[in-house]
Structure formats: C-alpha cells, structure tokens
Design a protein around this motif. Structure first.
Motif, short mmCIF file in Angstrom:
data_model
loop_
_atom_site.label_atom_id
_atom_site.label_comp_id
_atom_site.label_asym_id
_atom_site.label_seq_id
_atom_site.Cartn_x
_atom_site.Cartn_y
_atom_site.Cartn_z
N ASN A 192 -13.99 -2.18 7.04
CA ASN A 192 -14.00 -1.73 5.65
C ASN A 192 -14.76 -2.67 4.72
OD1 ASN A 192 -11.78 -0.23 6.99
ND2 ASN A 192 -11.65 0.72 4.97
N LEU A 215 -4.86 5.23 0.01
CA LEU A 215 -5.23 3.87 0.41
C LEU A 215 -5.02 3.66 1.90
CD1 LEU A 215 -3.79 1.78 -2.52
CD2 LEU A 215 -5.89 3.10 -2.33
N ILE A 216 -4.17 4.48 2.49
CA ILE A 216 -3.82 4.25 3.89
C ILE A 216 -4.80 4.95 4.82
CG2 ILE A 216 -2.04 4.63 5.62
CD1 ILE A 216 -0.05 4.32 3.18
N LEU A 271 0.82 -1.21 0.00
CA LEU A 271 0.00 0.00 0.00
C LEU A 271 0.85 1.25 0.00
CD1 LEU A 271 -2.64 -1.01 2.70
CD2 LEU A 271 -2.92 -1.06 0.22
N SER A 277 -11.00 1.25 -0.19
CA SER A 277 -10.93 -0.10 0.36
C SER A 277 -10.80 -1.14 -0.76
CB SER A 277 -12.19 -0.42 1.17
OG SER A 277 -12.32 0.49 2.22
N LEU A 278 -11.54 -0.92 -1.81
CA LEU A 278 -11.47 -1.85 -2.93
C LEU A 278 -10.07 -1.85 -3.55
CD1 LEU A 278 -14.92 -1.17 -4.64
CD2 LEU A 278 -14.23 -3.19 -3.37
N ARG A 279 -9.47 -0.66 -3.61
CA ARG A 279 -8.11 -0.59 -4.16
C ARG A 279 -7.18 -1.43 -3.29
NH1 ARG A 279 -5.34 0.26 -7.24
NH2 ARG A 279 -4.04 2.09 -6.90
N VAL A 280 -7.36 -1.32 -1.95
CA VAL A 280 -6.52 -2.08 -1.03
C VAL A 280 -6.71 -3.59 -1.27
CG1 VAL A 280 -6.18 -2.68 1.39
CG2 VAL A 280 -6.49 -0.29 0.72
N LEU A 281 -7.97 -3.99 -1.54
CA LEU A 281 -8.25 -5.41 -1.75
C LEU A 281 -7.66 -5.93 -3.05
CD1 LEU A 281 -11.94 -5.66 -0.53
CD2 LEU A 281 -9.85 -6.34 0.66
N GLY A 282 -7.12 -5.04 -3.86
CA GLY A 282 -6.46 -5.51 -5.07
C GLY A 282 -7.18 -5.16 -6.35
N PHE A 283 -8.22 -4.31 -6.24
CA PHE A 283 -8.86 -3.85 -7.48
C PHE A 283 -8.03 -2.73 -8.08
CE2 PHE A 283 -12.29 -6.03 -5.42
CZ PHE A 283 -12.98 -6.61 -6.47
N THR A 284 -7.94 -2.74 -9.40
CA THR A 284 -7.15 -1.71 -10.07
C THR A 284 -7.92 -0.40 -10.08
OG1 THR A 284 -8.13 -2.21 -12.20
CG2 THR A 284 -6.14 -3.42 -11.63
N PHE A 288 -6.24 -8.60 3.62
CA PHE A 288 -6.18 -7.53 4.63
C PHE A 288 -7.36 -7.62 5.58
CE2 PHE A 288 -3.72 -5.42 1.25
CZ PHE A 288 -2.68 -4.89 1.99
N ARG A 308 -1.25 -7.35 -4.38
CA ARG A 308 -2.27 -7.38 -3.33
C ARG A 308 -3.38 -8.34 -3.70
NH1 ARG A 308 -1.74 -1.70 -3.63
NH2 ARG A 308 -3.78 -1.47 -4.61
N ARG A 309 -3.77 -8.28 -4.97
CA ARG A 309 -4.88 -9.09 -5.44
C ARG A 309 -4.56 -10.58 -5.31
NH1 ARG A 309 -7.86 -8.28 -11.18
NH2 ARG A 309 -8.19 -6.30 -10.22
N PHE A 346 -8.91 -5.02 8.64
CA PHE A 346 -8.69 -3.70 9.23
C PHE A 346 -9.46 -3.53 10.52
CE2 PHE A 346 -8.90 -3.34 4.56
CZ PHE A 346 -7.55 -3.22 4.33
N LEU A 384 -7.99 3.26 5.99
CA LEU A 384 -7.93 2.09 6.86
C LEU A 384 -7.91 2.48 8.32
CD1 LEU A 384 -5.28 0.19 4.77
CD2 LEU A 384 -7.77 0.15 4.60
N THR A 396 -0.75 -3.54 -7.20
CA THR A 396 -2.18 -3.88 -7.15
C THR A 396 -2.35 -5.38 -7.40
OG1 THR A 396 -2.77 -1.69 -7.93
CG2 THR A 396 -4.43 -3.41 -8.17
N ILE A 430 -12.04 -11.93 -8.35
CA ILE A 430 -10.81 -11.51 -9.00
C ILE A 430 -9.61 -12.36 -8.55
CG2 ILE A 430 -11.52 -9.13 -9.40
CD1 ILE A 430 -9.75 -8.36 -6.95
#
Lengths: 252, 794
Positions: free
Chosen positions: A114, B786-787, A75, B697-704, A108, A102-103, A110, B790, A99, A131
């Motif tokens: 979230n 992204l931080i 991140l 949050s979605l970006r953190v989960l790995g979505f582009t 994660f 992470r995917r 939190f 959280l 990205t 995904i």
C-alpha cells in the motif's frame, strides 16, 4: 502541515503511561452482518500484550486474527467488549480520535505494501513524518531497512521486497509505539521475506517497538517472544518463547 | 436488486451498470439535456414568434404597402385601387395629438389613425380586447391601444384629454385593442416603446377630417397586394400618383417600422438559434467524449474479461453503445421537456416586448427528430471513441490494471518546483500530471462550459457599457424638445423661456433617403451646430468627431450598408416638404454604437435645403427640480410636439436590458453550471474509483478525512483554476462570433466588450459547480472502507 492546509484534529487520546501493557482486550466480540448472514469473527477475546514484545498471531483464514489487528490498529470497532492501548480505552474513541491515535502511535505494514505509487521511496516515508510528532528523518528510516541507496525510486521501480521495506520504513519513521503487520511476507519469496523480517526484528530490538505480526507461516512464529494462536474467533493458545531465533534461521 | 430475468446477461450487466453509475450517468445526461434544451428552446421561441406574427397579420389583415402624403383627394384612392395587382386598399388620416394624462406630468404623444365609424377598416384591422367600436356621429369616441391603456389604467368609458391641431378636446374611450401595424411602437425619438408616453388612438374618419381640416381628403393609404405582385412596381405607381400631394414615398411592409423591428428580432433569433445550439452541441460532444473515456477506462478490466469469454468487439462495443444510448435518450427526453418549458417561458417573456393579441406557442416535430438524432449521434461518437482504445487491447492486457504511468517526469518535477510542496500536494500534482492529456481535456471541457456563460451573457455588460458611453459622453442633454414642424431659429428663445430650461442647443432633423449607386437607405439627417456639446457624435474612443463644414459624417453601419467612404457623393432625397433632392459628399465615417444617422452642420443642412436658419427642436439642460413645471408649460405650448427626458430613455433601456439579461443569466448559469458540474463530478468519481485504494491507505496511516479529501478536491480545484483563463479565452471567441454574426446592427452595434462583472459571474458559476461536485464526492470519502483496501492487491 504541507500546503498550509490544516485538518481539524480531534483531541489526542491520552496514552502516555509506558508502564501499562501495550494492549489489553476484555471480552472482545466482532460480528459482521446480521441474521442468517451473520459472521462472528471474534467470539469474546481477552488478552494482554506487554510492551516491547515481538508477537506473532497465527491462525487459518477467518480465524479472527486480522479482525483483532484492525481493532487494535483503530481501523475497526468491536461489536462488544473493551480494548485499551496502554491506559487509553480505544473502544471509547470516535473516528476522529482513532485517526489521531493511528497517526501518533501506530505503524502499519500490509501484505500488499500500500505505497502511494506517485511518490518516491523517500516521499512515501516523508508522507508520514510530515504529520508525526517526533519523527526520524525519512533517510534514516530508509537506512534502517537498508534502502538508503533507493530513496529516489518510485514504487514501480522497486522489487516487492524493496517495496515492503519502504512500507516498514514508512511505518517506523514516526517512531510508533506499536507496529502492526498483516502478512508482511505473504507476497514475497523466502529470501526477500527474510530480509523484511530482519528489518522488523531490528526495529523491535533497536527501537523497542511492540510489534504484532500476522502470518500463516508457523516458522515465523519461532522468532517471536509471544505466539497467539487463533481458531474460529477464539484465542486457542498463547505461548511465550524464551529463546526466539533470528530471522536468518527461518526458511520457507 | 432489480429483477432483470429474461434479459441477455450483457443487458443485465448494462442495467446494473447503469444503476451503479447512476449519479455519473445523471450528470452526463444533464449535459445532453442542456444542449437539447437550448436547441428546442430557441427553435420554439423562433417558431412561436413567427407563428404569432403570422396569425395576427392574417387576423388583422396587415397591409403590404404603406404610403403617407400631406393631403390627397379621395378620388386618388380610386386610382390607386385600379393599379394592377391591388387586392385591398384603405385610405385614412394619420395625425398626431398631444395627450394630457392624469398622473403623468409630461405630455404624452398620441398617434391618431382614422377608422370607419361603422366598422373595421379593410386593412390593418383592430383586434378589440375590451369595449366596443366607436359610435357613428360621436366625434370624440376613440379606441385606444392596449399598451397605452394598460400603462394608464384606462377602461372603456374613461376620458382622454387631447390637443388636436391646437384644440383641446376630451375624448372618450369606447374600446381597447391592438392592430398588426403597431406590434412594436416607438415614438419619434426613442428606440424602445414607452407605453406611458406613446399611444395609438383610433378615431372616426369624419371626426378626424373635421379636426384636421381634411374634408374629402386623406393623408395616408395602406394597400394589400395579390399574391405574386411586385411591390416595387406598385410603390412606383403609388409614388407617381401621390407625388403632387406631398408624398414622402410609399414603403413596402419590410420598411414599416413595427414590422421592420419585429423582423430584425426574428433575424437575430434565427442567428442565435443557429449559433448557440451548434456551439452547445459541440461542447456537449466534446465533454461527453471526455466523460465517457473516463468511465470506460474504469471498465477496462471488464472489457478484457468479456473478450476473454469470447465476446466479439462488436458485441462489446454495442454493449457500451447501449449504455450511452440509454443515458443519451434520458438526456434527450429531459431536454425536450426542458426545451418546451424554457421555450414557452422565454417566448412569454419575449412576447411582452410586442403587442400581440394572442400568443401562438408552436412546436415543430421535426426539431425533435433532428435533435434526438443529433444527440444520439453525438453520444454514439463519444462512446465509440472511448471504447475503441480498450477494444484495441488484447484480453490479457486489458484484464491487467493499466501499467502505472510514468510519475515524476512532469515539468513541475524537472524544475524542482515539487520540492516546495508537501507530500499530499505531490500526490495531488502527480495524479494530474501522470495523464496530462486527460487532465488538460478535462480542464478544456470545464473551460468550454464556463465560456458558454461569458459568450452569452456578456451582452448585458457590453450593452450597459455602450449605454454609458452613449449617454455620458455623446448625449448629455436632459431633455429633447421637438417642435411640431420646422421653425425659424428664433424658436430657440421660445424653448429658452420655458420654466427650468438652463441651456439650449438647436438641431434640425430631416427624414431622407440616402442613395449611392444602386443602394438606398432611409435615415435622417441631423443638423447640429459645429460646436455643439450637448449632443455630439463620438468615435469609438469617445473623442468628439469634427463635424465637417461641407459634408456628412455617416455612422459606420450606414456607410457600410451604402458602401460609401469619405469623398463619395451621396444623393439625398428629402422625405418631407418639397421633397428636394440634394447631393452632399460623405466626409467622415463615425464608428459609433447607437443608431444609424448622418450628421452635418446645421448651416450646411439649411443651405442645402434652400431654407433660411430653421430648426426642428432643441436639446436642453434643465433644472431637475422644475421638470414638472416644464412639462406643464409644454402641454400648453402647441408649437412643441414632444418632450423626451434622457433619464427616462436610459432607464427604460436599462430596464429592458436587465429584464432580458437576468433571464439569460439564470438560463446560462444553469447551462454552464451543469456542464462544469457534469465534467467535474464524473472526473471526481472516476478519480475516486482509481485512487480510492490509495486514499483509504492514507486514512489508515493516520490522515484525517479532510486531509485525504484535499488530495481529491485539490485535483478538482487545480483543474478548475486552470480552466478559468481558458473559459475567458473561449468566452471571448464565442462573444466575438455572436457580436459578428448573431446581432442585428441596425439599432445598435454591440461593442465587443466583456466586463469584469461577466468574468466574475462566470468564475462564480464555475467555482460554484466545482464546489457542488466536490461536496458530493467529498461525502463518499467518508465511506471508504479502510479494511478492504488492505486485503486486496490493486
């Protein structure tokens, strides 16, 4: 891809060597701001985190544990130093490849869950499995955290502990190599917190997922294989625990 | 940070809030600016056109009454001058000539008007643009109308070859000018000016008397009246005095063709200047409300905080009111500038259709006041409605984030349709359905923005459609040949013998005044063969009308004006020759688009007129390759006064339409686009601030970034797609209002037709604006932290 909309994917980082340690850091420094406002969050950290361990990161606010977790989770970028996930150097990856990292590899959890409020528990998990490369069925992930009966509930209809367990199910459903948890019990009462910790321990034990948990709670450290203590951006102590206790033995 | 010391803390907040939401504020101000621009633009155009006309009429001493006869002894002018209420009078000779212009194959029409050799006439004076007056004693000197001179590149000193009463002459241009009676000039057959083919030539009175054998006589007289004089009474007296001399009846200025056209344009503008800004302001008010509600929703916690500190409702409301006023004022000022700029631009464009010596650009300060007040009131209303809801909450409640909406109960969920959609799609759809009213209102605003384009620019497509019908079905001749006067039926052979002519069909046109009850209307009777196929009136379904054997087929507009229906007997006063009065029944009403005439069978017309078989011209099909030969022959055929090619008429009409419509397209794509953009950009920014945490949050989960953007942009896309049919619906409504209330039906009745092209363009404008709004917001998704998300609770 849902909706037939395929995002441009960056090339997958190569992290295929399971024999390598989960993470390796060399002289990692992180500085925020500049001049008088400069904050040095990490001041040259080097450490190795072996595969499959339950690791607890302890330290006061501002000691640098969250900063490290963010860097390990892709991140954030360190200001200096290098970080590897297995044999893949994370510090060499651009945003797009982070990205994908992470995917593919990271789950994660939190402090504030979230969850996506408009999606049910099942859908929140499915959001990630859609995904992922080798996911488990969302229902199985929810069963692992003991929520099989609450699949069709929206986050607003779940208690805090239940929401956090959905978040854990969401994190593990893609069978990540590492699970990064930032204060997962910070917003929960003791009884609920223990249930969440049980879920984390189960994942670590049954799936072999390397699990990093940040906490303020020193008691929680007793369930870890390894405890890393932070202070002022340094690692003060790394202790291994030959006989970790079970989460049910923890109270606060 | 901008220094704002010395201000009340709330005012500092106001200032910083404005800086913070500057792009949203700008998009909102743009919508206000658009409405203000439209209002200022249309009033500026209207006022400028009126002022320009007034100035020219005063400078050129435009006459009040116009009368034409055949040959009137000069002493009658003295009698007319003695009529009570008469101020000034000018007798003159008005004739026509055929002009042979170099570089123009076809003959041109010259409208000759006599002027005193020694100086300006008392009325309808000429404003000279260049050159000088004619020289006394030089019979060939002429002053040429500016439009004609420009079309042919004539300058003082140039020759003009003309045939006057069958005699070829070489005239010499001494000056180039304009007169208030020829602001809008059309030759006999068209309804658009054709400056190449039609020109006004002012010639010395004595020279014209000699050329047309009118020594000591006149055939035209113009008069001006003292203020308060009843022109109808004067007309009656003039008619009585001129009756023995072949008068066709005096007319008031309001019936004079140039003035009447100009007036109908101004009337149309009045309607447009009323309808359009009203619609725009209504749309702007609605859109403002939608936008402000969204903005204030994001301020909810701050409102709670202020209330908790002890600020009263009034203080808080006035704080947000000030915020809106600043936005409104900025929009209004930009709108003023835009309105003046667009108003002058449109006026300059518009004025080109008319022959004015000078353009008087006019601004009315009261318009600015009214506009500013309207904009402020509209914005205030929007702001208060938006703030009201938040003020109604208790401080504690307001400070909490709004309770999460009830997800998962929309129709899409209940029908199980949601299962067909992936999780990102579900998030997208549920975000829209959780506040269905807000989503629908946003879509409605977008639809109204799009409808504005359809409702205003459809006229181009509709007019083209109408022209297509008119000139593909109703009028299929290649050329119209007009004789100098009525000719025996045998003249058909004369026309047929001309080079290139393939088929001819005779017609007779008679200028008349139709009366029914107390209503009268000047028009023409058109006599056609019963089986005429080159020119034949059609109904709205493009079916040929059966021309009744005994009566008149009236244009629907004419029938409406006279309030007659089939079976009613019309009194017809013929405005030429012996001025016979006829009585004929109306037997059919033709729901046509162009012109306003009464059609009957040629033999019926001739019988009623008491004439033998007589015609005034022919419609002809000609060999296109031999058109030049035909024109050359016509120049040498004094019996033919005019030749009109249909293609040229169509082209000229098309060109005028295209010129006007292209300006409207640009203007209204700007208007529509700004409204759609303003709504969508604001909606997107508010959505981003509401859902930013979720998206991060979605970006953190790995979505582009792309995948996350889809959730936000997908919502915009869905709203836009939902708005498309709405835009079509409201566009139809607006078009209907414009067709019904804002169009002068005299020249043509615009059909209520909206072409696919118009819908397509509107969709393009809407989608284009949406893409722009989406693109701007898409860039912000890349900057989501992204931080931060959280570490904080919602």
């Amino acid at each position: 891809m849902p909706l037939g909309l395929t995002a441009r994917r960056a090339a997958r980082p190569d992290a295929s060597d399971p024999a390598a340690p989960a993470f390796r850091c060399e002289e990692v420094t992180k500085t925020y701001g500049a001049g008088e406002a400069e904050v040095r969050a990490l001041r040259g950290i080097s450490l190795v985190i072996p595969n499959g361990e339950m690791v607890v990161l302890l330290g006061a606010s501002g000691s640098g544990k969250s900063t490290l977790l963010n860097i390990l989770g892709g991140l954030d970028h360190p200001t200096a130093g290098r970080v590897w996930f297995r044999n893949q150097e994370l510090t060499a990856l651009d945003d797009g490849r982070l990205t994908v990292y992470r995917r593919d590899h990271v789950g994660f959890v939190f402090q504030f869950y979230n969850l996506v409020p408009s999606l049910t528990a099942w859908e929140n998990v499915a959001l990630v499995t859609e995904i992922a490369r080798t996911p488990m069925p969302p229902a199985d992930a929810l069963a692992l955290v003991g929520l099989d009966a609450r699949q069709d509930h929206l986050p607003a209809q779940l208690s805090g502990g239940e929401q956090q367990r959905v978040a854990i199910a969401r994190a593990i459903a893609k069978r990540p190599e590492v699970l990064l948890c930032d204060e997962p019990t910070g917003a929960l009462d003791s009884k609920t917190g223990v249930r969440v910790l049980e879920a984390l321990a189960a994942v670590n034990r049954d799936l072999g997922t390397t699990t990093l948990v940040i906490t303020h709670n020193a008691d929680i450290a007793r369930m870890a294989d390894r405890v890393i203590r932070f202070a002022d951006g340094h690692v003060r102590e790394v202790a291994t625990n030959a006989d970790p206790i079970r989460p049910t033995e923890i109270t606060w | 940070m901008v220094t704002v010391r010395g201000l009340h803390p709330l005012d500092r907040k106001l200032w910083r809030d404005l800086v913070r939401i500057r792009s949203q504020a700008a998009a909102t101000a743009a919508i206000i600016a658009i409405a203000v621009t439209a209002l200022v633009m249309s009033t500026t155009l209207l006022l400028s056109l009126e002022e320009t006309r007034t100035a020219f009429y005063e400078r050129g001493r435009m006459a009040d009454v116009f009368a034409t006869a055949v040959r009137v002894p000069e002493r009658i002018a003295g009698e007319i001058a003695r009529i009570d209420g008469m101020r000034q009078i000018q007798s003159r000779i008005v004739e026509r000539a055929t002009l042979d212009m170099p570089g123009l194959a076809a003959p041109a029409s010259g409208h000759l008007v006599s002027i005193p050799e020694t100086g300006q006439p008392t009325l309808n004076r000429i404003v000279l643009r260049e050159g000088g007056w004619i020289t006394p004693g030089r019979a060939d000197d002429v002053i040429v109308s500016a439009a004609f001179a420009d079309a042919h590149g004539l300058v003082p000193g140039d020759p003009v070859f003309a045939t006057l009463d069958g005699v070829r002459r070489t005239l010499r241009v001494t000056g180039i000018g304009r007169s208030p009676e020829f602001v809008y000039t059309v030759s006999g057959s068209g309804f658009l000016p054709d400056d190449q083919r039609f020109g006004v030539l002012w010639m010395g009175r004595e020279a014209m008397e000699a050329a047309f054998d009118l020594d000591g006589a006149f055939n035209d007289i113009v008069v001006s009246l003292s203020p308060g004089t009843d022109s109808n009474r004067v007309i009656e007296v003039i008619d009585r005095l001129l009756d023995p001399y072949g008068s066709v009846g005096a007319i008031d200025r309001s019936d004079q063709s140039s003035h009447a056209f100009l007036q109908s344009e101004i009337d149309g503008l009045v309607a447009t200047a009323t309808v359009l800004p009203t619609v725009l302001i209504a749309i702007a008010a609605f859109v403002l409300n939608v936008i402000l509600t969204r903005i204030v929703d994001t301020e909810r916690e701050q409102i709670g905080l202020l209330k908790a500190f002890g600020y009263g409702n009034l203080a808080i409301a006035s704080h947000y009111w000030k915020l809106v006023m600043v936005i409104s004022l900025a929009g209004t000022l930009v709108g003023f500038a835009g309105g003046i700029w667009a108003g002058y631009g449109v006026t300059r464009l518009y004025i080109r259709f008319f022959e004015f010596p000078a353009l008087v650009l006019t601004l009315d300060p009261s318009v600015f006041l009214v506009t500013a007040a309207t904009a402020a009131a509209t914005a205030s209303l929007g702001a208060l409605m938006a703030v009201r809801r938040c003020l109604a909450l208790s401080p504690a409640e307001a400070m909490r984030p709004p309770a999460p909406g009830v997800y998962g109960r929309s129709v899409i969920d209940r029908l199980g349709l949601i299962r067909r959609v992936g999780q990102l799609g579900r998030v997208m759809i549920r975000q829209l359905t959780i506040k269905p009213a807000r989503s629908l209102l946003t879509a409605l605003g977008i639809a109204l923005g799009g409808s504005l384009y359809i409702g205003t620019t459809f006229t181009g497509g509709a007019a083209n459609w109408m022209l297509d019908i008119q000139f593909s079905f109703s009028e299929r001749q290649d050329v119209t040949l007009q004789f100098v006067d009525e000719r025996a039926y045998g003249a058909i052979d004369l026309a047929r013998a001309l080079p290139g002519v393939l088929t001819v069909e005779p017609f007779r046109i008679v200028p008349v005044e139709l009366s029914y009850g107390h209503r009268t209307e000047r028009t023409v009777l058109q006599g056609l063969l019963a089986d005429a196929h080159l020119v034949h009136p059609l109904d709205r379904q493009q079916r040929p009308i059966d021309i009744p054997p005994a009566g008149l087929a009236l244009s629907a507009h004419l029938a409406d004006t006279l309030e007659v229906g089939p079976g009613d007997l019309l009194t017809i006063r013929v405005l030429e020759g012996r001025q016979a009065t006829l009585t004929l029944p109306a037997t059919a009403v033709v729901d046509d688009y162009v012109g306003s005439m009464a059609t009957l069978r040629l033999e019926t017309l001739n019988r009623a007129m008491g004439d033998g078989p007589v015609i005034t011209g022919v419609y002809a099909l000609v060999d296109a390759d031999r058109l030049d030969a035909l024109f050359a022959a016509v120049k040498d055929t004094p019996q033919i006064s005019d030749v009109v090619e249909l293609d040229r008429t169509v082209e000229a009409t098309q060109e005028m339409l295209d010129r006007t419509i292209s300006v409207y397209r640009v203007l209204f794509s700007l208007f529509s686009g700004t409204i759609v953009f303003g709504i969508l950009y604001n909606a997107a920014r508010v959505t981003l601030s509401e859902q930013g945490r979720e998206l991060a949050s979605l970006r953190v989960l790995g979505f582009t970034k792309g995948e996350v953007a889809i959730i936000l942009l997908g919502q915009l896309a869905i709203l836009t797609v939902i708005a498309l049919p709405g835009a079509a619906l409201f566009g139809n409504l607006l078009a209907y209002v414009i067709v019904t209330y804002a169009m002068d039906p005299e020249l043509f009745r615009l059909p209520f037709v909206i072409t696919r092209g118009t819908y397509g363009e509107a969709a393009l404008v809407m989608v284009g604006s949406a893409v722009l709004a989406g693109w701007l917001v898409r860039r912000r998704i890349g900057t989501l932290s992204l931080i931060d998300v959280l570490k904080t609770r919602e």
